[in-house]
Write a protein that holds these residues in place. Structure first.
Motif, PDB file in Angstrom:
ATOM      1  N   SER A 186       1.710  11.300  13.796  1.00  0.00           N
ATOM      2  CA  SER A 186       2.528  12.319  13.155  1.00  0.00           C
ATOM      3  C   SER A 186       1.918  13.691  13.407  1.00  0.00           C
ATOM      4  O   SER A 186       0.698  13.865  13.349  1.00  0.00           O
ATOM      5  CB  SER A 186       2.594  12.059  11.649  1.00  0.00           C
ATOM      6  OG  SER A 186       3.183  13.145  10.967  1.00  0.00           O
ATOM      7  N   THR A 187       2.766  14.674  13.670  1.00  0.00           N
ATOM      8  CA  THR A 187       2.294  16.052  13.842  1.00  0.00           C
ATOM      9  C   THR A 187       2.447  16.864  12.567  1.00  0.00           C
ATOM     10  O   THR A 187       2.171  18.061  12.553  1.00  0.00           O
ATOM     11  CB  THR A 187       3.055  16.745  14.983  1.00  0.00           C
ATOM     12  OG1 THR A 187       4.458  16.712  14.696  1.00  0.00           O
ATOM     13  CG2 THR A 187       2.788  16.053  16.317  1.00  0.00           C
ATOM     14  N   ARG A 237      -1.396  -2.204  19.058  1.00  0.00           N
ATOM     15  CA  ARG A 237      -0.782  -1.537  20.202  1.00  0.00           C
ATOM     16  C   ARG A 237      -0.776  -2.475  21.416  1.00  0.00           C
ATOM     17  O   ARG A 237      -1.793  -3.076  21.754  1.00  0.00           O
ATOM     18  CB  ARG A 237      -1.565  -0.267  20.527  1.00  0.00           C
ATOM     19  CG  ARG A 237      -0.948   0.599  21.614  1.00  0.00           C
ATOM     20  CD  ARG A 237      -1.908   1.721  22.002  1.00  0.00           C
ATOM     21  NE  ARG A 237      -2.320   2.492  20.839  1.00  0.00           N
ATOM     22  CZ  ARG A 237      -1.646   3.523  20.346  1.00  0.00           C
ATOM     23  NH1 ARG A 237      -0.497   3.876  20.896  1.00  0.00           N
ATOM     24  NH2 ARG A 237      -2.102   4.178  19.302  1.00  0.00           N
ATOM     25  N   GLY A 277       5.661   8.908  12.187  1.00  0.00           N
ATOM     26  CA  GLY A 277       4.448   8.486  12.863  1.00  0.00           C
ATOM     27  C   GLY A 277       3.344   8.228  11.854  1.00  0.00           C
ATOM     28  O   GLY A 277       3.556   8.261  10.648  1.00  0.00           O
ATOM     29  N   SER A 326       6.587   4.264  11.760  1.00  0.00           N
ATOM     30  CA  SER A 326       7.646   4.550  12.729  1.00  0.00           C
ATOM     31  C   SER A 326       8.946   3.973  12.185  1.00  0.00           C
ATOM     32  O   SER A 326       8.972   2.850  11.683  1.00  0.00           O
ATOM     33  CB  SER A 326       7.308   3.896  14.078  1.00  0.00           C
ATOM     34  OG  SER A 326       8.458   3.603  14.826  1.00  0.00           O
ATOM     35  N   ILE A 333      -3.471  10.884  20.834  1.00  0.00           N
ATOM     36  CA  ILE A 333      -2.262  11.684  20.988  1.00  0.00           C
ATOM     37  C   ILE A 333      -1.412  11.170  22.149  1.00  0.00           C
ATOM     38  O   ILE A 333      -0.181  11.123  22.067  1.00  0.00           O
ATOM     39  CB  ILE A 333      -2.628  13.162  21.174  1.00  0.00           C
ATOM     40  CG1 ILE A 333      -3.225  13.707  19.865  1.00  0.00           C
ATOM     41  CG2 ILE A 333      -1.412  13.983  21.591  1.00  0.00           C
ATOM     42  CD1 ILE A 333      -3.803  15.101  19.989  1.00  0.00           C
ATOM     43  N   ALA A 334      -2.054  10.742  23.225  1.00  0.00           N
ATOM     44  CA  ALA A 334      -1.315  10.229  24.383  1.00  0.00           C
ATOM     45  C   ALA A 334      -0.513   8.990  24.032  1.00  0.00           C
ATOM     46  O   ALA A 334       0.499   8.691  24.690  1.00  0.00           O
ATOM     47  CB  ALA A 334      -2.287   9.928  25.520  1.00  0.00           C
ATOM     48  N   GLY A 335      -0.938   8.256  22.994  1.00  0.00           N
ATOM     49  CA  GLY A 335      -0.196   7.065  22.577  1.00  0.00           C
ATOM     50  C   GLY A 335       1.187   7.380  22.037  1.00  0.00           C
ATOM     51  O   GLY A 335       2.061   6.505  21.988  1.00  0.00           O
ATOM     52  N   GLY A 336       1.395   8.613  21.600  1.00  0.00           N
ATOM     53  CA  GLY A 336       2.713   9.057  21.176  1.00  0.00           C
ATOM     54  C   GLY A 336       3.173   8.591  19.813  1.00  0.00           C
ATOM     55  O   GLY A 336       4.347   8.754  19.474  1.00  0.00           O
ATOM     56  N   GLU A 337       2.260   8.039  18.999  1.00  0.00           N
ATOM     57  CA  GLU A 337       2.670   7.492  17.710  1.00  0.00           C
ATOM     58  C   GLU A 337       2.101   8.255  16.522  1.00  0.00           C
ATOM     59  O   GLU A 337       2.336   7.880  15.373  1.00  0.00           O
ATOM     60  CB  GLU A 337       2.270   6.014  17.622  1.00  0.00           C
ATOM     61  CG  GLU A 337       2.975   5.148  18.646  1.00  0.00           C
ATOM     62  CD  GLU A 337       2.526   3.692  18.604  1.00  0.00           C
ATOM     63  OE1 GLU A 337       1.723   3.350  17.707  1.00  0.00           O
ATOM     64  OE2 GLU A 337       2.959   2.915  19.459  1.00  0.00           O
TER      65      GLU A 337
END
Length: 418
Positions: free
Chosen positions: A215-216, A404, A233, A313, A209-213
């Motif tokens: 999907s929520t 990444r 995402g 993305s 989740i910290a990677g920010g990529e």
């Protein structure tokens, strides 16, 4: 001159495939699910994810540890290593090769891994902080390590030749196979290679989740839509594939069944900083693809299908589509991303794509991309979506991957005799 030396410049062949994927455990089950368009993306079950903004993952179904790992290894290994051992055994069994009959240092292992034993490490950290250092397992010294999969596979199958591990995230599955290819060109007879990853636990989830990529989106059918106008995402998952690479002449002499040839590879690196890597605004992925074709001595018009990195993305998808269009022409080559059925598997993802490419060449079918019905206007690719595509002669495939941090990798695989 030895056979190995005489054939050192020949492209190695793939004679075995082993798979642990979210939509199928074992190669046959996974490939059948892929051709059915069956997804393995579902709500997380390996821990309670209800308090997290991301609640979907690709988890390998039906994996009973005791069925695949000797009891003495259960307390020593993380889930990622157990999945790796299962896939490696399937690949070796599938190849029909007998490493024990080879010279002592003729066979090795080169795998890719991104996280090591995250779940094992989490348990030991919990023991450390809640009980004290004497309650931390001695196996923590290696069970967390990126190289543990290569080591355990080597020990289990007596593979004592040149070995190693590659850490370049999603690109790692291709980079590991490329390194195995180099070892065979140096004289090795056989190398088990590929990638498996697993970090579906609270500690791993926090890192994802910290990677920010990620999907929520909570809808498994809409959470991961590469090349789509609504891409938001990706979904992460666990698993991957291991392949058995062999010297082509040695494989021929023993009458091995050959899936295809690892004909070319290239890797590039994007500059550091915001926008680098799979979700970023700068990409040299196209250069990697072009260099891989040159390494394989293949023209762009000879490529029959591209297995895309498919970041999910909007920016990264556009950059990849533009790179593909620049090399082949807009919509000039079929493009697919079967990882929409598994999620992105880190080091395991590209290795699984390689397996899919080899089986596509064998069965003369392009597996579909699911979820995405049509690419966005700024993604000028001929995306195979909804259903498998047949009727096109398939001899050469290009597999792309981005990791990444800025890693780009491309591999060209060719059908036997191509």
């Amino acid at each position: 001159m030895s056979t190995a030396t005489a054939t050192a410049t020949a492209a190695p062949v793939v004679t075995g495939i082993g798979v642990a994927a979210p939509n199928g455990l074992g190669t046959a089950a996974w490939w059948a699910a892929v051709l059915r368009g069956e997804s393995g993306i579902r709500p997380v079950t390996r821990f309670d994810a209800s308090s997290y903004p991301v609640k979907l993952a690709g988890e390998v179904p039906g994996f009973v540890d005791e069925d695949h790992v000797p009891s003495r290894l259960l307390q020593q290994t993380d889930r990622v290593t157990r999945l790796s051992l299962a896939a490696a055994k399937e690949a070796l069994d599938d190849s029909g090769a007998d490493p024990a009959s080879m010279p002592p240092y003729a066979a090795g292992v080169v795998t890719a891994n991104s996280y090591g034993g995250f779940e094992f490490g989490q348990r030991e950290l919990q023991a450390l902080w809640s009980k004290g250092g004497k309650y931390v397992s001695a196996y923590q010294s290696f069970a967390w390590f990126y190289a543990v999969n290569s080591g355990q596979i080597s020990i289990r199958h007596g593979l004592r030749g040149a070995s190693g591990v590659i850490v370049s995230e999603q690109a790692g599955g291709l980079d590991a196979v490329a390194h195995a290819r180099r070892q065979i060109r140096k004289g090795a007879r056989l190398v088990v290679s590929g990638g498996i990853d697993s970090a579906i636990c609270p500690w791993g989830w926090a890192a994802h989740i910290a990677g920010g990529e990620l999907s929520t989106c909570g809808d498994p059918a809409r959470a991961y839509l590469p090349f789509d106008e609504e891409a938001s995402g990706h979904v992460t998952g666990e698993g991957g594939a291991h392949l058995v690479l062999e010297d082509a002449e040695e494989a021929r002499l023993r009458g091995a069944r050959v899936y295809g040839t690892i004909a070319g590879h290239a890797a590039t690196f994007d500059p550091a900083g915001p926008g680098a890597g799979s979700g970023g605004g700068t990409s040299r992925l196209g250069a990697a693809a072009e260099l891989a074709l040159a390494d394989a001595r293949v023209r762009p018009d000879e490529v029959d299908v591209v297995f895309a990195d498919a970041a999910g993305s909007r920016t990264a998808d556009r950059l990849e589509a533009e790179a593909i269009a620049a090399l082949f022409g807009p919509g000039a080559v079929p493009v697919t991303a079967p990882k929409t059925m598994t999620g992105r598997l880190s080091a395991g993802g590209a290795a699984l794509d390689l397996a899919a490419a080899l089986l596509a060449l064998r069965d003369q079918v392009i597996p579909p991309t699911t979820g995405t019905a049509a690419p966005a206007a700024d993604c000028p690719v001929d995306l195979v979506s909804g259903a498998p595509r047949t009727g096109t002669r398939l001899r050469t495939a290009l597999v792309l991957a981005r990791g990444r941090g800025g890693f780009n990798s491309a591999v060209v695989v060719r059908a036997p005799g191509a």
